[in-house]
Design a protein around this motif. Structure first.
Motif, PDB file in Angstrom:
ATOM      1  N   SER A 130       0.856  -1.189   0.000  1.00 52.02           N
ATOM      2  CA  SER A 130       0.000   0.000   0.000  1.00 52.02           C
ATOM      3  C   SER A 130       0.892   1.239   0.000  1.00 52.02           C
ATOM      4  O   SER A 130       2.108   1.150   0.161  1.00 52.02           O
ATOM      5  N   ARG A 131       0.270   2.385  -0.170  1.00 54.07           N
ATOM      6  CA  ARG A 131       1.024   3.634  -0.167  1.00 54.07           C
ATOM      7  C   ARG A 131       0.494   4.559   0.930  1.00 54.07           C
ATOM      8  O   ARG A 131      -0.720   4.714   1.094  1.00 54.07           O
ATOM      9  N   ILE A 132       1.415   5.132   1.688  1.00 58.34           N
ATOM     10  CA  ILE A 132       1.082   6.178   2.638  1.00 58.34           C
ATOM     11  C   ILE A 132       1.699   7.457   2.088  1.00 58.34           C
ATOM     12  O   ILE A 132       2.896   7.704   2.232  1.00 58.34           O
ATOM     13  N   GLY A 133       0.862   8.257   1.408  1.00 59.12           N
ATOM     14  CA  GLY A 133       1.404   9.394   0.672  1.00 59.12           C
ATOM     15  C   GLY A 133       2.305   8.881  -0.438  1.00 59.12           C
ATOM     16  O   GLY A 133       1.927   7.995  -1.211  1.00 59.12           O
ATOM     17  N   PRO A 134       3.536   9.359  -0.499  1.00 58.85           N
ATOM     18  CA  PRO A 134       4.445   8.902  -1.550  1.00 58.85           C
ATOM     19  C   PRO A 134       5.224   7.637  -1.180  1.00 58.85           C
ATOM     20  O   PRO A 134       6.024   7.146  -1.967  1.00 58.85           O
ATOM     21  N   VAL A 135       4.983   7.119   0.033  1.00 57.84           N
ATOM     22  CA  VAL A 135       5.822   6.035   0.548  1.00 57.84           C
ATOM     23  C   VAL A 135       5.126   4.685   0.372  1.00 57.84           C
ATOM     24  O   VAL A 135       4.033   4.473   0.911  1.00 57.84           O
ATOM     25  N   PRO A 136       5.741   3.738  -0.354  1.00 55.00           N
ATOM     26  CA  PRO A 136       5.182   2.384  -0.440  1.00 55.00           C
ATOM     27  C   PRO A 136       5.510   1.596   0.829  1.00 55.00           C
ATOM     28  O   PRO A 136       6.647   1.609   1.306  1.00 55.00           O
ATOM     29  N   VAL A 137       4.499   0.910   1.357  1.00 55.48           N
ATOM     30  CA  VAL A 137       4.685   0.126   2.582  1.00 55.48           C
ATOM     31  C   VAL A 137       4.022  -1.230   2.384  1.00 55.48           C
ATOM     32  O   VAL A 137       2.863  -1.309   1.958  1.00 55.48           O
ATOM     33  N   ALA A 138       4.751  -2.290   2.693  1.00 54.85           N
ATOM     34  CA  ALA A 138       4.184  -3.629   2.596  1.00 54.85           C
ATOM     35  C   ALA A 138       3.016  -3.760   3.571  1.00 54.85           C
ATOM     36  O   ALA A 138       3.089  -3.311   4.722  1.00 54.85           O
ATOM     37  N   ASP A 139       1.941  -4.388   3.111  1.00 55.70           N
ATOM     38  CA  ASP A 139       0.772  -4.574   3.978  1.00 55.70           C
ATOM     39  C   ASP A 139       1.120  -5.384   5.231  1.00 55.70           C
ATOM     40  O   ASP A 139       0.524  -5.192   6.297  1.00 55.70           O
ATOM     41  N   SER A 140       2.085  -6.293   5.077  1.00 56.84           N
ATOM     42  CA  SER A 140       2.497  -7.086   6.236  1.00 56.84           C
ATOM     43  C   SER A 140       3.113  -6.203   7.316  1.00 56.84           C
ATOM     44  O   SER A 140       2.969  -6.481   8.511  1.00 56.84           O
ATOM     45  N   LEU A 142       2.260  -2.995   7.867  1.00 54.70           N
ATOM     46  CA  LEU A 142       1.144  -2.306   8.507  1.00 54.70           C
ATOM     47  C   LEU A 142       0.413  -3.244   9.464  1.00 54.70           C
ATOM     48  O   LEU A 142       0.025  -2.840  10.575  1.00 54.70           O
ATOM     49  N   ALA A 143       0.236  -4.487   9.043  1.00 59.72           N
ATOM     50  CA  ALA A 143      -0.414  -5.464   9.915  1.00 59.72           C
ATOM     51  C   ALA A 143       0.426  -5.723  11.158  1.00 59.72           C
ATOM     52  O   ALA A 143      -0.119  -5.905  12.259  1.00 59.72           O
ATOM     53  N   ALA A 144       1.750  -5.739  10.999  1.00 60.67           N
ATOM     54  CA  ALA A 144       2.635  -5.970  12.145  1.00 60.67           C
ATOM     55  C   ALA A 144       2.460  -4.885  13.194  1.00 60.67           C
ATOM     56  O   ALA A 144       2.376  -5.173  14.399  1.00 60.67           O
ATOM     57  N   VAL A 145       2.383  -3.638  12.742  1.00 60.57           N
ATOM     58  CA  VAL A 145       2.205  -2.532  13.677  1.00 60.57           C
ATOM     59  C   VAL A 145       0.847  -2.633  14.373  1.00 60.57           C
ATOM     60  O   VAL A 145       0.740  -2.495  15.603  1.00 60.57           O
ATOM     61  N   ALA A 146      -0.207  -2.881  13.591  1.00 55.36           N
ATOM     62  CA  ALA A 146      -1.551  -2.928  14.164  1.00 55.36           C
ATOM     63  C   ALA A 146      -1.713  -4.096  15.141  1.00 55.36           C
ATOM     64  O   ALA A 146      -2.226  -3.925  16.256  1.00 55.36           O
ATOM     65  N   VAL A 147      -1.274  -5.277  14.734  1.00 55.94           N
ATOM     66  CA  VAL A 147      -1.424  -6.459  15.592  1.00 55.94           C
ATOM     67  C   VAL A 147      -0.558  -6.337  16.836  1.00 55.94           C
ATOM     68  O   VAL A 147      -1.000  -6.638  17.953  1.00 55.94           O
ATOM     69  N   SER A 148       0.678  -5.884  16.648  1.00 59.98           N
ATOM     70  CA  SER A 148       1.579  -5.734  17.806  1.00 59.98           C
ATOM     71  C   SER A 148       1.015  -4.731  18.801  1.00 59.98           C
ATOM     72  O   SER A 148       1.054  -4.955  20.016  1.00 59.98           O
ATOM     73  N   ALA A 149       0.485  -3.606  18.294  1.00 57.28           N
ATOM     74  CA  ALA A 149      -0.089  -2.598  19.187  1.00 57.28           C
ATOM     75  C   ALA A 149      -1.266  -3.182  19.967  1.00 57.28           C
ATOM     76  O   ALA A 149      -1.403  -2.953  21.183  1.00 57.28           O
ATOM     77  N   ALA A 150      -2.115  -3.948  19.284  1.00 59.40           N
ATOM     78  CA  ALA A 150      -3.275  -4.537  19.954  1.00 59.40           C
ATOM     79  C   ALA A 150      -2.856  -5.562  21.003  1.00 59.40           C
ATOM     80  O   ALA A 150      -3.372  -5.578  22.125  1.00 59.40           O
ATOM     81  N   VAL A 151      -1.899  -6.426  20.634  1.00 63.41           N
ATOM     82  CA  VAL A 151      -1.457  -7.474  21.563  1.00 63.41           C
ATOM     83  C   VAL A 151      -0.729  -6.869  22.757  1.00 63.41           C
ATOM     84  O   VAL A 151      -0.972  -7.257  23.912  1.00 63.41           O
ATOM     85  N   ILE A 152       0.158  -5.913  22.497  1.00 62.85           N
ATOM     86  CA  ILE A 152       0.899  -5.287  23.595  1.00 62.85           C
ATOM     87  C   ILE A 152      -0.055  -4.516  24.513  1.00 62.85           C
ATOM     88  O   ILE A 152       0.082  -4.553  25.740  1.00 62.85           O
ATOM     89  N   GLY A 153      -1.037  -3.837  23.921  1.00 63.72           N
ATOM     90  CA  GLY A 153      -2.034  -3.159  24.738  1.00 63.72           C
ATOM     91  C   GLY A 153      -2.794  -4.133  25.621  1.00 63.72           C
ATOM     92  O   GLY A 153      -3.062  -3.844  26.799  1.00 63.72           O
ATOM     93  N   ALA A 154      -3.136  -5.294  25.066  1.00 58.04           N
ATOM     94  CA  ALA A 154      -3.835  -6.306  25.853  1.00 58.04           C
ATOM     95  C   ALA A 154      -2.963  -6.833  26.985  1.00 58.04           C
ATOM     96  O   ALA A 154      -3.447  -7.065  28.107  1.00 58.04           O
ATOM     97  N   VAL A 155      -1.679  -7.011  26.715  1.00 59.94           N
ATOM     98  CA  VAL A 155      -0.758  -7.511  27.749  1.00 59.94           C
ATOM     99  C   VAL A 155      -0.612  -6.482  28.870  1.00 59.94           C
ATOM    100  O   VAL A 155      -0.636  -6.829  30.055  1.00 59.94           O
ATOM    101  N   PHE A 156      -0.483  -5.211  28.501  1.00 63.91           N
ATOM    102  CA  PHE A 156      -0.368  -4.176  29.529  1.00 63.91           C
ATOM    103  C   PHE A 156      -1.652  -4.086  30.350  1.00 63.91           C
ATOM    104  O   PHE A 156      -1.606  -3.853  31.574  1.00 63.91           O
TER     105      PHE A 156
END
Length: 298
Positions: A130-140, A142-156
């Protein structure tokens, strides 16, 4: 500028995954005082189980099964092996050495099963970008950030709002006093090992996902780059593990992205950059960035 933004985003995503692994190191150390050197092979076990099960179960079910199985193996390591030396005068040291033996056994068996293959984990992101503005970013990523944030939030939240979290914090502060107050420290400890194993299995998915070529026998060793993150934050500080992981992820990504400018430091500098940062920080803050006063260090 586009290259810099892309590199920073990659570093944040990598740091988010490292945070899952580093948090496992911290949880185990807080609960038992043991440095878990089997953590990398447990991560590899989780990834391997997803790889062999996703074709028949689907990715989500395979991941759930791998998380449960890896958590069970981690708990069994504590209950069946480490407990047997718990009364030794140097128990924490002996138990740490035992985890090295567990790592060798698991890694040897998994390396034999994987061989020289690259295993796909069947993740739904594949090689999409996917693209965030001019920057191409692998969907994996983006998923890593989202899943990690959710899991770490749950652990805290688990640490803060549950009886187990309160028991873990009490046992980490003073095990004898916690036991006298009726806290079943042995159960708290085993559950901590189970949680660390589950986090490792989740991290394996993103360490093997695109742009990585897949899971191989060396994937577990990548997880050891999260060890400097745990050290940097202070082995008793979950928030420190998060901050240290983001620092290590950004350092590795920037060193890899600007390798040509850093050629004087060697072609493989990105691989050793996390450890170089760890050494530099520890020269200034020997107890880590977020270690509590009086925290025991190994």
């Amino acid at each position: 500028m586009t290259v810099l933004l892309s590199t920073v985003l990659d570093g944040l995503a990598l740091g988010a995954v490292y945070a899952l692994v580093a948090l496992g190191f911290v949880i185990v150390f807080k609960a038992s005082g043991v440095l878990d050197f089997a953590h990398g092979s447990l991560l590899l076990l989780g990834g391997y189980l997803v790889a062999v099960l996703h074709a028949s179960l689907g990715f989500a079910a395979a991941l759930a099964a791998a998380v449960l199985a890896t958590a069970a193996v981690a708990g069994a390591v504590d209950r069946l092996l480490l407990r047997r030396v718990a009364r030794d005068p140097h128990a924490a040291t002996v138990q740490t050495i035992v985890t090295i033996g567990v790592d060798i056994v698991l890694l040897t068996d998994l390396s034999r099963r994987i061989g020289g293959d690259l295993l796909s984990l069947g993740d739904p992101w594949r090689d999409s970008v996917s693209r965030i503005g001019p920057v191409p970013v692998a969907d994996s990523r983006l998923a890593a950030v989202a899943v990690s944030a959710a899991v770490i939030g749950a652990v805290f939240a688990l640490f803060r709002f549950t009886a187990w979290g309160l028991s873990l914090r009490a046992a980490a502060e003073d095990p004898e006093a916690a036991a006298l107050q009726g806290i079943r420290t042995a159960r708290v400890r085993t559950l901590a090992w189970c949680l660390a194993g589950a986090l490792a299995a989740v991290a394996a998915v993103f360490l093997a996902a695109f742009p990585a070529p897949g899971l191989d026998s060396g994937t577990g060793q990548i997880a050891l780059k999260a060890f400097p993150a745990a050290i940097l934050g202070g082995l008793t500080s979950p928030p420190g593990a998060l901050a240290g992981s983001l620092l290590i992820g950004l350092t590795e990504a920037l060193a890899a992205g600007y390798q040509s400018e850093l050629h004087v430091l060697g072609d493989g500098f990105a691989d050793v950059a996390p450890y170089a940062v760890m050494v530099l920080v520890l020269l200034i803050r020997p107890a880590g960035l977020f270690a509590a006063k009086g925290a025991a260090r190994v």
